[in-house]
Design an enzyme around this catalytic site. Structure first.
Site, PDB file in Angstrom:
ATOM      1  N   THR A  39       0.826  -1.208   0.000  1.00  0.00           N
ATOM      2  CA  THR A  39       0.000   0.000   0.000  1.00  0.00           C
ATOM      3  C   THR A  39       0.863   1.261   0.000  1.00  0.00           C
ATOM      4  O   THR A  39       0.588   2.225  -0.723  1.00  0.00           O
ATOM      5  CB  THR A  39      -0.924   0.008   1.227  1.00  0.00           C
ATOM      6  OG1 THR A  39      -1.684  -1.196   1.244  1.00  0.00           O
ATOM      7  CG2 THR A  39      -1.853   1.197   1.201  1.00  0.00           C
TER       8      THR A  39
ATOM      9  N   TYR B 263     -13.373  -2.442  -1.363  1.00  0.00           N
ATOM     10  CA  TYR B 263     -14.628  -1.974  -1.962  1.00  0.00           C
ATOM     11  C   TYR B 263     -15.730  -3.029  -1.990  1.00  0.00           C
ATOM     12  O   TYR B 263     -16.879  -2.724  -1.708  1.00  0.00           O
ATOM     13  CB  TYR B 263     -14.402  -1.414  -3.383  1.00  0.00           C
ATOM     14  CG  TYR B 263     -15.579  -0.589  -3.859  1.00  0.00           C
ATOM     15  CD1 TYR B 263     -15.739   0.725  -3.430  1.00  0.00           C
ATOM     16  CD2 TYR B 263     -16.543  -1.126  -4.702  1.00  0.00           C
ATOM     17  CE1 TYR B 263     -16.829   1.475  -3.828  1.00  0.00           C
ATOM     18  CE2 TYR B 263     -17.639  -0.379  -5.109  1.00  0.00           C
ATOM     19  CZ  TYR B 263     -17.777   0.916  -4.671  1.00  0.00           C
ATOM     20  OH  TYR B 263     -18.862   1.655  -5.061  1.00  0.00           O
TER      21      TYR B 263
ATOM     22  N   TYR C   5      -3.057  -9.678   4.957  1.00  0.00           N
ATOM     23  CA  TYR C   5      -2.873  -8.267   5.305  1.00  0.00           C
ATOM     24  C   TYR C   5      -4.238  -7.689   5.631  1.00  0.00           C
ATOM     25  O   TYR C   5      -5.075  -7.499   4.758  1.00  0.00           O
ATOM     26  CB  TYR C   5      -2.208  -7.528   4.143  1.00  0.00           C
ATOM     27  CG  TYR C   5      -1.927  -6.053   4.375  1.00  0.00           C
ATOM     28  CD1 TYR C   5      -2.020  -5.463   5.633  1.00  0.00           C
ATOM     29  CD2 TYR C   5      -1.537  -5.249   3.311  1.00  0.00           C
ATOM     30  CE1 TYR C   5      -1.753  -4.122   5.820  1.00  0.00           C
ATOM     31  CE2 TYR C   5      -1.263  -3.901   3.485  1.00  0.00           C
ATOM     32  CZ  TYR C   5      -1.374  -3.339   4.735  1.00  0.00           C
ATOM     33  OH  TYR C   5      -1.113  -2.007   4.913  1.00  0.00           O
TER      34      TYR C   5
ATOM     35  N   ARG D 232      -8.493   0.796   4.848  1.00  0.00           N
ATOM     36  CA  ARG D 232      -8.421   0.909   3.401  1.00  0.00           C
ATOM     37  C   ARG D 232      -9.369  -0.038   2.676  1.00  0.00           C
ATOM     38  O   ARG D 232      -9.783   0.242   1.557  1.00  0.00           O
ATOM     39  CB  ARG D 232      -6.984   0.666   2.917  1.00  0.00           C
ATOM     40  CG  ARG D 232      -6.042   1.802   3.274  1.00  0.00           C
ATOM     41  CD  ARG D 232      -4.656   1.571   2.706  1.00  0.00           C
ATOM     42  NE  ARG D 232      -3.757   2.681   3.004  1.00  0.00           N
ATOM     43  CZ  ARG D 232      -3.558   3.730   2.215  1.00  0.00           C
ATOM     44  NH1 ARG D 232      -4.199   3.834   1.075  1.00  0.00           N
ATOM     45  NH2 ARG D 232      -2.715   4.689   2.568  1.00  0.00           N
TER      46      ARG D 232
ATOM     47  N   LYS E  38      -0.068  -9.557   8.542  1.00  0.00           N
ATOM     48  CA  LYS E  38       0.247  -8.173   8.893  1.00  0.00           C
ATOM     49  C   LYS E  38      -1.042  -7.584   9.434  1.00  0.00           C
ATOM     50  O   LYS E  38      -2.016  -7.408   8.691  1.00  0.00           O
ATOM     51  CB  LYS E  38       0.739  -7.388   7.681  1.00  0.00           C
ATOM     52  CG  LYS E  38       1.008  -5.906   7.982  1.00  0.00           C
ATOM     53  CD  LYS E  38       1.417  -5.122   6.740  1.00  0.00           C
ATOM     54  CE  LYS E  38       1.599  -3.652   7.053  1.00  0.00           C
ATOM     55  NZ  LYS E  38       1.940  -2.854   5.848  1.00  0.00           N
TER      56      LYS E  38
ATOM     57  N   ILE F  76       5.858  -4.683   9.919  1.00  0.00           N
ATOM     58  CA  ILE F  76       6.096  -4.161   8.573  1.00  0.00           C
ATOM     59  C   ILE F  76       5.817  -2.673   8.662  1.00  0.00           C
ATOM     60  O   ILE F  76       4.679  -2.252   8.839  1.00  0.00           O
ATOM     61  CB  ILE F  76       5.238  -4.865   7.513  1.00  0.00           C
ATOM     62  CG1 ILE F  76       5.658  -6.336   7.417  1.00  0.00           C
ATOM     63  CG2 ILE F  76       5.386  -4.179   6.153  1.00  0.00           C
ATOM     64  CD1 ILE F  76       4.854  -7.151   6.432  1.00  0.00           C
TER      65      ILE F  76
END
Length: 295
Positions: free
Chosen positions: A46, A109, A135, A140, A163, A205
């Protein structure tokens, strides 16, 4: 997967002022992070602006990184999407030679159910030629991998860890308390690193490690060694800087910090905008007002 213990860096993608990938700056960034002592590098996550980096650019960034890093540290590659079949096809066709693991963010989305997330990740894990890291970044993706869903996916032999960037400490602790042996939990939030390591997480991370690889990787190693007083002191030094990195969205702030340090420029691609002059000035002041070394 001891290779992925400690600090991984979610690398930015440097751009020139006219929005081309800056491969000279990319090589400087790779060297900057490796010289700082980070344990591994994450490409095309990202923070690398993956939605606006084109497929041929992603391939070239990976090629250059493999050639330039030359095995000095492991490489993790970000590859995800909200079309399961298309992502599966990419996993099967991409040149992933030399990649230690794939980092795959949950679909954005679509807002799948927990059962849909399980089916998505299981399909990707079946297709992936390398181990897969989940992740979870609800800010997001608009969906959250719950602890129960994460633990269900942890049973897949090709899913090696997560993550965790939900910011939900109780959820992270639930995963840590019930995970199977060998399943990695990596902080996706720099400021939660010491807290999660204290409860068994294997590392982070990191975004801030783009700019401060030496400082942040040492902080993480101190926590992993149980030296929490030292890790806490170091973490508190970052409190003035860290919120500025996200004030105008990531990676706008960290690129402004990297510009101050002379590693790469601050250009980003639309729909993101380069950091405002006000934000740049405050980031410059935050960096100047700390004892944090640049590497």
């Amino acid at each position: 997967m001891n290779e992925l213990h400690g600090t991984g860096v979610a690398l930015v993608t440097p751009f020139t002022p006219d929005s081309e990938v800056d491969y000279a700056a990319w090589r400087r960034l790779l060297d900057h992070c490796i010289a700082g002592g980070v344990e591994y590098l994450v490409i095309n996550g990202t923070t690398g602006e993956s939605p606006t980096v084109h497929a041929e650019e992603k391939a070239e960034l990976l090629r250059v990184a493999r050639e330039h890093v030359a095995g000095r540290v492991p490489l993790v590659y970000g590859l995800g999407g909200n079309d399961t079949a298309a992502t599966e096809a990419l996993l099967r066709s991409a040149d992933l030679a030399g990649i230690t693991a794939i980092l795959s963010a949950s679909p954005a989305y679509n807002k799948p159910s927990q059962a849909g997330l399980v089916a998505h990740y299981q399909r990707l894990a079946d297709a992936a030629p390398t181990p897969l890291l989940l992740y979870n970044v609800p800010g997001r993706t608009a969906s959250n991998l719950t602890a129960d869903t994460t633990l269900r996916l942890a049973a897949h032999p090709n899913i090696i860890g997560i993550k965790e960037a939900s910011g939900h400490l109780e959820q992270c602790l639930s995963i840590l308390a019930r995970r199977p042996a060998g399943f990695l939990v990596l902080s996706g939030d720099d400021l939660l690193t010491t807290a999660l390591v204290a409860h068994g997480a294997e590392g982070v991370i990191s975004v801030i490690a783009n700019a401060l690889p030496g400082f942040f990787s040492d902080l993480t190693r101190q926590a992993l060694a149980g030296n929490f007083a030292a890790a806490r002191r170091a973490l508190f030094e970052l409190l003035p800087l860290n919120p500025l990195l996200y004030e105008e969205s990531n990676p706008v702030g960290i690129k402004a910090a990297l510009q101050v340090l002379g590693v790469c420029g601050s250009a980003v691609r639309l729909p993101l905008l380069e950091a405002s002059e006000s934000l740049k000035a405050r980031i410059r002041a935050a960096l100047a007002g700390t004892s944090v070394p640049a590497a």
